[in-house]
Design an enzyme around this catalytic site. Structure first.
Site, PDB file in Angstrom:
ATOM      1  N   GLY A   1       0.800  -1.292   0.014  1.00  0.00           N
ATOM      2  CA  GLY A   1       0.038   0.108  -0.128  1.00  0.00           C
ATOM      3  C   GLY A   1       0.797   1.361  -0.089  1.00  0.00           C
TER       4      GLY A   1
ATOM      5  N   ASN B   1       8.581   6.199   4.714  1.00  0.00           N
ATOM      6  CA  ASN B   1      10.146   6.564   4.717  1.00  0.00           C
ATOM      7  C   ASN B   1       9.949   7.938   5.443  1.00  0.00           C
ATOM      8  OD1 ASN B   1      10.854   4.648   2.818  1.00  0.00           O
ATOM      9  ND2 ASN B   1       9.560   5.823   1.505  1.00  0.00           N
TER      10      ASN B   1
ATOM     11  N   GLU C   1       0.518   5.771   7.555  1.00  0.00           N
ATOM     12  CA  GLU C   1       2.079   5.986   7.210  1.00  0.00           C
ATOM     13  C   GLU C   1       2.330   7.338   8.105  1.00  0.00           C
ATOM     14  OE1 GLU C   1       3.263   3.699   5.965  1.00  0.00           O
ATOM     15  OE2 GLU C   1       1.294   2.930   5.004  1.00  0.00           O
TER      16      GLU C   1
ATOM     17  N   HIS D   1       3.148   6.465  11.693  1.00  0.00           N
ATOM     18  CA  HIS D   1       4.470   5.746  11.547  1.00  0.00           C
ATOM     19  C   HIS D   1       5.652   6.781  12.131  1.00  0.00           C
ATOM     20  CE1 HIS D   1       4.290   1.433  11.065  1.00  0.00           C
ATOM     21  NE2 HIS D   1       3.746   1.682   9.816  1.00  0.00           N
TER      22      HIS D   1
HETATM   23  N1  B3K Z   1       6.160  -0.476   6.546  1.00  0.00           N
HETATM   24  C1  B3K Z   1       5.497  -0.878   5.154  1.00  0.00           C
HETATM   25  C2  B3K Z   1       5.432  -2.411   4.768  1.00  0.00           C
HETATM   26  C3  B3K Z   1       6.754  -2.405   3.981  1.00  0.00           C
HETATM   27  C4  B3K Z   1       6.691  -4.119   3.503  1.00  0.00           C
HETATM   28  C5  B3K Z   1       8.098  -4.445   3.005  1.00  0.00           C
HETATM   29  N2  B3K Z   1       7.857  -5.896   2.396  1.00  0.00           N
HETATM   30  C6  B3K Z   1       4.102  -0.363   5.080  1.00  0.00           C
HETATM   31  C7  B3K Z   1       3.210  -0.012   6.278  1.00  0.00           C
HETATM   32  O1  B3K Z   1       3.063  -0.855   7.052  1.00  0.00           O
HETATM   33  O2  B3K Z   1       3.053   1.069   6.455  1.00  0.00           O
HETATM   34 ZN    ZN Z   2       2.675   0.099   8.703  1.00  0.00          ZN
END
Ligand code: B3K
Ligand code: ZN
Length: 884
Positions: A267, A271, A304, A307
């Site tokens: 999705g 970063n 996101e 995060h």
């Molecule tokens: N942290 C990413 C997921 C990455 C998957 C790598 N194979 C998206 C998320 O959970 O926000």
């Molecule tokens: Zn996530």
């Protein structure tokens, strides 16, 4: 591709890194037929690992090493060791600088991991272990570094050059190329690195933080999509405000960027300061995106963004701790969505999803704990268990501590661990310390796999006026063969009197405590006795689905109908309806298997008729209550799933409901379509609710096959102003017997939207999910359509994923043709994109659910994949565990 035997990695083997990287200076030179990456790493011996200078072992895959220098001294081939996945050098001092230059090939990277091209733009995906495909590095989340990144590319093709943090400089070169430098002031692990270069336009806005400072917000997209960013921008601002209000968390950089890319394995990705998104999770406007897509954009943007604290500021020590950031962040985004929309409906959607898909995973060969203790390929562990069950675990912590206690715990967690890479135990420790509680037993939710069962029985003593509930926990066997110990299961409940009112609750030996409360079930068998209970009550158990368990209580159908009407907990009103439907459908399934005529228990029709007549009820709730349990859910709860009987029974029930409630359904349809016709599209809860009811009702009405319904559907298809109504009308036609109209509608739709890949994904999905006979042939034909490509994950999911995951009667065709088709595709995808290949495999791993003949066919296909040659670690792990 795997060149060595795949290795199992264990949590118990965790060791802190031997060396640290204080600064990371990267320069990318991007070209059409290769790219160069120059890395300067300012390193030192990790003091926590003691004295001595062991060899420095850097991760690196698919890199062509051009040069390496230690403290400015070029090393020659004899000074280092190189293999498929490592570069080893011998440091001479406790602090040193390592320079490497490598050549890579983003232009031919179809795995979409590391640096790759999506259409004409360059982008990256590093989580979990993609950074090692960009440069030699200590690619593990507990190595955190300060990054400076310079990107150099042709000005004309790539006017926009982005990386994490703040822009610190940009300028032209005299060869038609230009450069930009970005500096990220926050220490971060390599998995949060990002780079984008392309011809992108952006929508810009700003957000004023609680503290008064402004943040610049930018969403970058390809020029043709510039008109589809507003919803994501609004969602972003709502998320930023919500995180300030609910968790006291402010954004930390002066700029926050989102970039939409068309080719993306999942999705989106969080970063630091530069989120990269699958375009399906950014782009939304009325004409091209459904209500569900709008809600997904809002949820993923929020996820996101959240995060930034739960994942970036506080990150994971190792990948076994993945749920530390994912479970917590899913919990945060689901609460955000609940606050922005209907709380009960959001809970219903989440629970239905969890029980259908996560419970199936928990019962299958890949079952693992929320914190797994081993893996072969970490990409295989971005699972429903880590995400959704992980979120349920955090929800239970909040249920046990209360909202205030939970906030104290999260404050302490962020304060204590800001800038650190930590573990699930650290999260729980903060919750314990902030609240003075002991969660030792609770932590079994992190280490024990499988879905616990909780059987409940009752006893009413009329003489003593006591009512007792006895809870018995049991645990299905899981592949790890670990003996399970009792979980802490928070059971929220109420007791209803004969009028349907909640009675006052008083446990023996305790003070009265309201009319709904949480019991903490901690023993394998445990009885709770309520006193002062004047008459035998009806229990409403596990309100709001307070724990991810399979609860059973011997309700009869009349009791379930009563709960559907009277339970004060909205979730449990829906749940009572689901249990009633399950009982009725299971009866029909049995009749089908015995070859007898199907007879529907009229109580289900009566109950749904009552719901439909209730104009006071939230329309989204009415829609949820009208939705019968899915075939996938009925499969999950079956001992041995009889695909054909499940399909026949469910379709029979739907047709009966449609025929018997036709007038009431039609009245609701006309009323809602009338409002939709006269209202401009608004992406808000009340409008989602109206359309969701309108749409489910239309799908029932079409089962009547009446010409007037066909006319109404065609009117909606032609005259509506939004994708929600249009796509529903299309889906209804696609599943209808009206062949000519179906063909025409599909053609018109494809012609109108041929230039919009996300809309074409919907067009593929609707057809792939059609349960009419001949499904496989239709899917195979669609694979030849010019808009389809195996290289785009959205296309694979839209067509193949929808077929194998939603079209159960066709996929499970008794001749095994669906299985063979999927296996062939997995073998093809394995070479192109191992992560997508391994995901698409999931339906085959569930072979234990089916009859002996299907089991044999499914296993044969798994064997064929295993024997097909050079398998990626992703596919190898799933296939080998499924056959074990
Ligand atoms: N942290 C990413 C997921 C990455 C998957 C790598 N194979 C998206 C998320 O959970 O926000
Ligand atoms: Zn996530």
């Amino acid at each position: 591709m795997r060149t060595e035997q795949p290795q199992v990695i264990y949590l118990k083997d965790y060791q802190a890194p031997e060396y640290l990287i204080d600064e990371t200076h990267l320069t990318f030179e991007l070209f059409e037929d290769h790219s160069l990456v120059h890395a300067q790493l300012v390193m030192r011996r990790n003091p926590a690992r003691g004295a001595g200078l062991p060899p420095l072992v850097l991760d690196g895959q698919q890199l062509e090493l051009l040069s390496v220098a230690l403290d400015d001294q070029a090393l020659s081939a004899g000074d280092y060791q190189l293999d498929d996945s490592h570069l080893t050098v011998q440091p001479k001092a406790a602090t040193f600088t390592l320079d490497t230059s490598v050549k890579i090939h983003p232009e031919s990277n179809t795995a979409l991991e590391g640096l790759y091209k999506s259409g004409s733009m360059f982008c990256t995906q590093c989580e979990a272990e993609g950074f090692r495909k960009i440069t030699y590095y200590l690619d593990r989340p507990d190595v955190m570094s300060k990054f400076t990144t310079t990107v150099i590319a042709e000005q004309h093709r790539y006017p926009v050059l982005l990386s994490n943090g703040n822009p610190v400089g940009t300028g032209p070169q005299d060869d038609g190329r230009h450069w930009a430098t970005w500096e990220d002031p926050f220490m971060k692990p390599a998995y949060l690195f990002a780079l984008v270069a392309g011809d992108l336009w952006c929508v810009e806005d700003k957000f004023t933080r609680q503290s008064g400072r402004d943040v610049t917000l930018r969403i970058y997209v390809e020029p043709e999509n510039i008109d589809k960013c507003q919803h994501a921008m609004t969602s972003l601002k709502k998320s930023m405000r919500w995180d300030e209000e609910v968790y006291g968390r402010e954004y930390d950089l002066d700029i926050f960027m989102i970039v939409a890319v068309n080719d993306f394995n999942m999705g989106a990705m969080e970063n630091k300061g530069l989120n990269i998104f699958n375009s399906s999770c950014v782009l939304a406007r009325a004409e091209t995106a459904t209500d569900a897509a709008h809600q997904r954009v809002e949820a993923v943007v929020a996820h996101e963004y959240f995060h930034n604290w739960s994942g970036n500021r506080v990150t994971c020590r190792d990948w076994f701790q993945l749920s530390l950031k994912e479970g917590f962040t899913v919990f945060r985004d689901s609460e955000f969505s609940a606050d922005m929309n209907s709380r009960t409906v959001k809970r219903i959607e989440d629970v239905a999803y969890l029980r259908t898909h996560q419970f199936a995973e928990d019962a299958g060969p890949m079952a693992h704990a929320v914190r797994p203790d081993s893996f072969i390929e970490i990409s295989n562990f971005y699972t429903l268990t880590v995400y959704e069950k992980g979120s349920e675990v955090v929800r239970m912590v909040r249920t046990l501590l209360g909202a205030e206690g939970f906030r104290k715990g999260s404050d302490l967690y962020f304060e204590r661990h800001d800038g650190q890479a930590v573990t699930c135990d650290d999260f729980i420790k903060a919750m314990e310390d902030a609240n003075g509680v002991d969660l030792t037993q609770f932590k079994r939710w992190y280490s024990q796999a499988g879905t616990p069962r909780l059987a409940v029985s009752e006893h009413y003593d009329s003489a003593a006026q006591t009512y007792s509930l006895t809870f018995r926990q049991s645990y299905p066997a899981t592949p790890d063969k670990v003996e399970k110990k009792p979980f802490v299961i928070p059971v929220e409940l109420g007791l209803l009197d004969a009028q349907g009112n909640d009675i006052a609750l008083r446990l023996q030996g305790e003070a009265a405590a309201g009319t709904s409360r949480v019991l903490s079930v901690t023993e394998a068998e445990q009885t709770f006795t309520f006193v002062d209970v004047a008459a035998k009550p009806l229990p409403s158990l596990l309100r709001g689905f307070s724990a991810p368990v399979k609860l059973s209580f011997p309700y009869d159908r009349d009791q379930l109908m009563f709960l559907m009407q009277h339970d004060s907990d909205g979730f449990n009103r829906w749940e009572a309806g689901q249990q009633l439907s399950v009982q009725v459908l299971q009866e029909l399934i049995a009749q089908h298997q015995q070859g007898s005529a199907l007879v529907l228990d009229q109580r289900l029709v009566t109950a749904l008729g009552t719901v439909l007549a209730n104009e006071q009820l939230d329309q989204a709730m009415v829609a949820e209550m009208l939705s019968l349990p899915s075939e996938a859910y009925l499969t999950e709860i079956s001992e041995v799933a009889d695909v054909d009987a499940i399909h026949a029974a469910r379709e029979f029930a739907r047709k009966q409901i449609a025929d018997q409630l036709f007038d009431a359904l039609n009245a609701r349809y006309q009323a809602n379509r009338g409002v939709s016709r006269g209202t401009e599209y608004v992406a808000e809860a009340e409008h989602f609710a109206r359309r969701s009811l309108q749409n489910i009702v239309l799908s029932y009405l079409m089962l009547s096959g009446k010409p007037e319904v066909l006319a109404a559907t065609l009117e909606q298809f032609d005259a509506c102003d939004n994708m929600t109504e249009r796509l529903t009308a299309l889906a209804v036609l696609v599943n209808s017997p009206f062949e000519a109209e179906r063909g025409k509608a599909l053609e018109v739709f494809a012609e109108n939207f041929k230039d919009n890949p996300l809309v074409m994904d919907q067009w593929f999905s609707v057809q792939a999910a059609s349960t009419l006979p001949g499904g496989l042939a239709r899917v195979k034909a669609l694979m030849q359509h010019p808009a389809f490509t195996m290289k785009n994950p959205n296309k694979v999911r839209a067509l193949i994923g929808a077929f194998a995951g939603q079209n159960l009667v066709n996929f499970h065709a008794a001749d095994g043709s669906g299985y063979r088709f999927l296996a062939e595709l997995v073998i093809e995808l394995n070479a192109l994109n191992p992560q997508i290949a391994s995901r698409q495999l999931a339906p085959l791993t569930r072979w234990r659910k089916y009859d002996a003949a299907r089991q044999a066919l499914m296993k044969a296909e798994l064997e064929r994949i295993l024997a097909s040659g050079s398998l990626s670690s992703d596919v190898y792990e799933v296939v080998s565990k499924s056959l074990a």
